[in-house]
Design a protein around this motif. Structure first.
Motif, PDB file in Angstrom:
ATOM      1  N   MET A 144      10.071 -19.567  20.715  1.00  0.00           N
ATOM      2  CA  MET A 144       9.530 -20.325  19.585  1.00  0.00           C
ATOM      3  C   MET A 144       9.818 -21.799  19.779  1.00  0.00           C
ATOM      4  SD  MET A 144      10.273 -19.986  15.531  1.00  0.00           S
ATOM      5  CE  MET A 144       8.820 -19.060  15.094  1.00  0.00           C
ATOM      6  N   LEU A 145       8.788 -22.628  19.632  1.00  0.00           N
ATOM      7  CA  LEU A 145       8.925 -24.068  19.759  1.00  0.00           C
ATOM      8  C   LEU A 145       8.596 -24.717  18.418  1.00  0.00           C
ATOM      9  CD1 LEU A 145       7.975 -26.354  22.611  1.00  0.00           C
ATOM     10  CD2 LEU A 145       7.086 -26.909  20.356  1.00  0.00           C
ATOM     11  N   GLN A 146       9.495 -25.570  17.949  1.00  0.00           N
ATOM     12  CA  GLN A 146       9.282 -26.351  16.738  1.00  0.00           C
ATOM     13  C   GLN A 146       9.468 -27.813  17.120  1.00  0.00           C
ATOM     14  OE1 GLN A 146      12.457 -23.924  14.923  1.00  0.00           O
ATOM     15  NE2 GLN A 146      11.157 -23.935  13.099  1.00  0.00           N
ATOM     16  N   MET A 147       8.505 -28.665  16.742  1.00  0.00           N
ATOM     17  CA  MET A 147       8.570 -30.060  17.140  1.00  0.00           C
ATOM     18  C   MET A 147       8.075 -30.958  16.013  1.00  0.00           C
ATOM     19  SD  MET A 147       6.904 -31.845  20.531  1.00  0.00           S
ATOM     20  CE  MET A 147       5.209 -31.553  20.067  1.00  0.00           C
ATOM     21  N   ASP A 148       8.811 -32.027  15.783  1.00  0.00           N
ATOM     22  CA  ASP A 148       8.398 -33.103  14.889  1.00  0.00           C
ATOM     23  C   ASP A 148       8.024 -34.288  15.768  1.00  0.00           C
ATOM     24  OD1 ASP A 148       9.165 -31.561  12.684  1.00  0.00           O
ATOM     25  OD2 ASP A 148      11.173 -32.427  12.640  1.00  0.00           O
ATOM     26  N   PHE A 149       6.919 -34.942  15.455  1.00  0.00           N
ATOM     27  CA  PHE A 149       6.494 -36.076  16.265  1.00  0.00           C
ATOM     28  C   PHE A 149       5.795 -37.097  15.384  1.00  0.00           C
ATOM     29  CE2 PHE A 149       3.221 -32.923  16.187  1.00  0.00           C
ATOM     30  CZ  PHE A 149       2.042 -33.630  16.043  1.00  0.00           C
ATOM     31  N   ASP A 150       5.799 -38.309  15.865  1.00  0.00           N
ATOM     32  CA  ASP A 150       5.211 -39.427  15.135  1.00  0.00           C
ATOM     33  C   ASP A 150       4.039 -39.963  15.941  1.00  0.00           C
ATOM     34  OD1 ASP A 150       4.836 -41.361  13.240  1.00  0.00           O
ATOM     35  OD2 ASP A 150       6.534 -42.594  13.859  1.00  0.00           O
ATOM     36  N   PRO A 151       2.800 -39.613  15.559  1.00  0.00           N
ATOM     37  CA  PRO A 151       1.643 -40.127  16.294  1.00  0.00           C
ATOM     38  C   PRO A 151       1.600 -41.654  16.216  1.00  0.00           C
ATOM     39  CG  PRO A 151       0.977 -38.461  14.681  1.00  0.00           C
ATOM     40  CD  PRO A 151       2.411 -38.788  14.427  1.00  0.00           C
ATOM     41  N   GLU A 152       1.223 -42.282  17.338  1.00  0.00           N
ATOM     42  CA  GLU A 152       1.138 -43.736  17.377  1.00  0.00           C
ATOM     43  C   GLU A 152      -0.318 -44.156  17.541  1.00  0.00           C
ATOM     44  OE1 GLU A 152       3.705 -45.799  20.002  1.00  0.00           O
ATOM     45  OE2 GLU A 152       5.404 -44.499  19.569  1.00  0.00           O
ATOM     46  N   GLY A 153      -0.759 -45.052  16.713  1.00  0.00           N
ATOM     47  CA  GLY A 153      -2.101 -45.591  16.830  1.00  0.00           C
ATOM     48  C   GLY A 153      -3.166 -44.659  16.279  1.00  0.00           C
ATOM     49  N   LEU A 154      -4.374 -45.187  16.214  1.00  0.00           N
ATOM     50  CA  LEU A 154      -5.499 -44.467  15.639  1.00  0.00           C
ATOM     51  C   LEU A 154      -5.862 -43.215  16.432  1.00  0.00           C
ATOM     52  CD1 LEU A 154      -7.689 -44.332  13.487  1.00  0.00           C
ATOM     53  CD2 LEU A 154      -9.124 -45.757  14.981  1.00  0.00           C
ATOM     54  N   ALA A 155      -5.921 -43.325  17.756  1.00  0.00           N
ATOM     55  CA  ALA A 155      -6.338 -42.183  18.578  1.00  0.00           C
ATOM     56  C   ALA A 155      -5.377 -41.006  18.421  1.00  0.00           C
ATOM     57  CB  ALA A 155      -6.447 -42.594  20.044  1.00  0.00           C
ATOM     58  N   GLU A 156      -4.074 -41.267  18.465  1.00  0.00           N
ATOM     59  CA  GLU A 156      -3.106 -40.178  18.326  1.00  0.00           C
ATOM     60  C   GLU A 156      -3.120 -39.600  16.917  1.00  0.00           C
ATOM     61  OE1 GLU A 156       0.832 -41.049  19.689  1.00  0.00           O
ATOM     62  OE2 GLU A 156       0.138 -41.604  21.684  1.00  0.00           O
ATOM     63  N   THR A 157      -3.296 -40.450  15.912  1.00  0.00           N
ATOM     64  CA  THR A 157      -3.346 -39.966  14.534  1.00  0.00           C
ATOM     65  C   THR A 157      -4.551 -39.068  14.321  1.00  0.00           C
ATOM     66  OG1 THR A 157      -2.189 -41.932  13.752  1.00  0.00           O
ATOM     67  CG2 THR A 157      -3.424 -40.682  12.112  1.00  0.00           C
ATOM     68  N   VAL A 158      -5.709 -39.483  14.818  1.00  0.00           N
ATOM     69  CA  VAL A 158      -6.922 -38.661  14.705  1.00  0.00           C
ATOM     70  C   VAL A 158      -6.756 -37.365  15.498  1.00  0.00           C
ATOM     71  CG1 VAL A 158      -9.377 -38.536  15.295  1.00  0.00           C
ATOM     72  CG2 VAL A 158      -8.453 -40.591  14.206  1.00  0.00           C
ATOM     73  N   GLY A 159      -6.218 -37.465  16.720  1.00  0.00           N
ATOM     74  CA  GLY A 159      -5.989 -36.274  17.527  1.00  0.00           C
ATOM     75  C   GLY A 159      -5.068 -35.280  16.846  1.00  0.00           C
ATOM     76  N   ASP A 160      -4.034 -35.794  16.190  1.00  0.00           N
ATOM     77  CA  ASP A 160      -3.112 -34.940  15.446  1.00  0.00           C
ATOM     78  C   ASP A 160      -3.840 -34.244  14.299  1.00  0.00           C
ATOM     79  OD1 ASP A 160      -0.748 -33.781  14.347  1.00  0.00           O
ATOM     80  OD2 ASP A 160      -0.491 -35.544  13.061  1.00  0.00           O
ATOM     81  N   LYS A 161      -4.615 -35.007  13.536  1.00  0.00           N
ATOM     82  CA  LYS A 161      -5.355 -34.431  12.400  1.00  0.00           C
ATOM     83  C   LYS A 161      -6.346 -33.369  12.854  1.00  0.00           C
ATOM     84  CE  LYS A 161      -3.660 -37.181   9.186  1.00  0.00           C
ATOM     85  NZ  LYS A 161      -2.381 -36.794   8.691  1.00  0.00           N
ATOM     86  N   LEU A 162      -6.881 -33.512  14.059  1.00  0.00           N
ATOM     87  CA  LEU A 162      -7.843 -32.542  14.596  1.00  0.00           C
ATOM     88  C   LEU A 162      -7.166 -31.356  15.282  1.00  0.00           C
ATOM     89  CD1 LEU A 162     -10.529 -35.000  16.019  1.00  0.00           C
ATOM     90  CD2 LEU A 162     -10.666 -33.619  13.923  1.00  0.00           C
TER      91      LEU A 162
END
Length: 149
Positions: free
Chosen positions: A99-117
């Protein structure tokens, strides 16, 4: 801060799955986007990644490591901000839940959109699937580090 949690069952004993996970320099063989990892000390690794034409270098510190149970980390310095834990759960003598659990902070617009998708979640799911194929095809770990942190 975003989170992802994924798990997979691998058909190897818990010590085999755990031992392989401690071999950080082998991660590029099953983690998409990881170009290189250098083990700099028992608790420090240096990562070079390239995902969607975004290249990053960062260090990660092992904050907790208990043989056959868990490996936890957090990034230090660099551009990537994440922390997580991988836990190993014995199902039976020949099967393990990873089991993998990860918290991460997307940086910039591209990473934020990629995270949301759901890009990061799909990436983790794919990496765990490739880990399963890697360790099951070998049947044994490429090495082991059994120390505690």
């Amino acid at each position: 801060m975003s989170q992802v949690e994924e798990s997979i069952q691998v058909d190897v004993p818990v010590h085999t799955a755990y031992n392989q996970w401690t071999q950080f320099e082998s991660f590029p063989e099953f983690m998409d986007g990881v170009e290189r990892i250098e083990q700099r000390s028992d608790t420090l690794t240096h990562w070079v990644t390239s995902v969607a034409d975004v290249k990053r270098e960062f260090d990660a510190r092992i904050t907790e490591q208990i043989p056959d149970e868990r490996v936890a980390w957090t990034t230090v310095g660099g551009e990537a901000h994440q922390a997580g834990v991988v836990t190993f759960h014995r199902i039976d003598d020949a099967k393990t839940k990873v089991m993998l659990q990860m918290d991460f902070d997307p940086e910039g617009l591209a990473e934020t959109v990629g995270d949301k998708l759901g890009f990061v979640k799909r990436q983790v799911t794919g990496d765990l699937g490739r880990f399963k194929e890697f360790i099951e095809s070998r049947g044994t770990a490429t090495g082991a580090w059994r120390g505690e942190v």
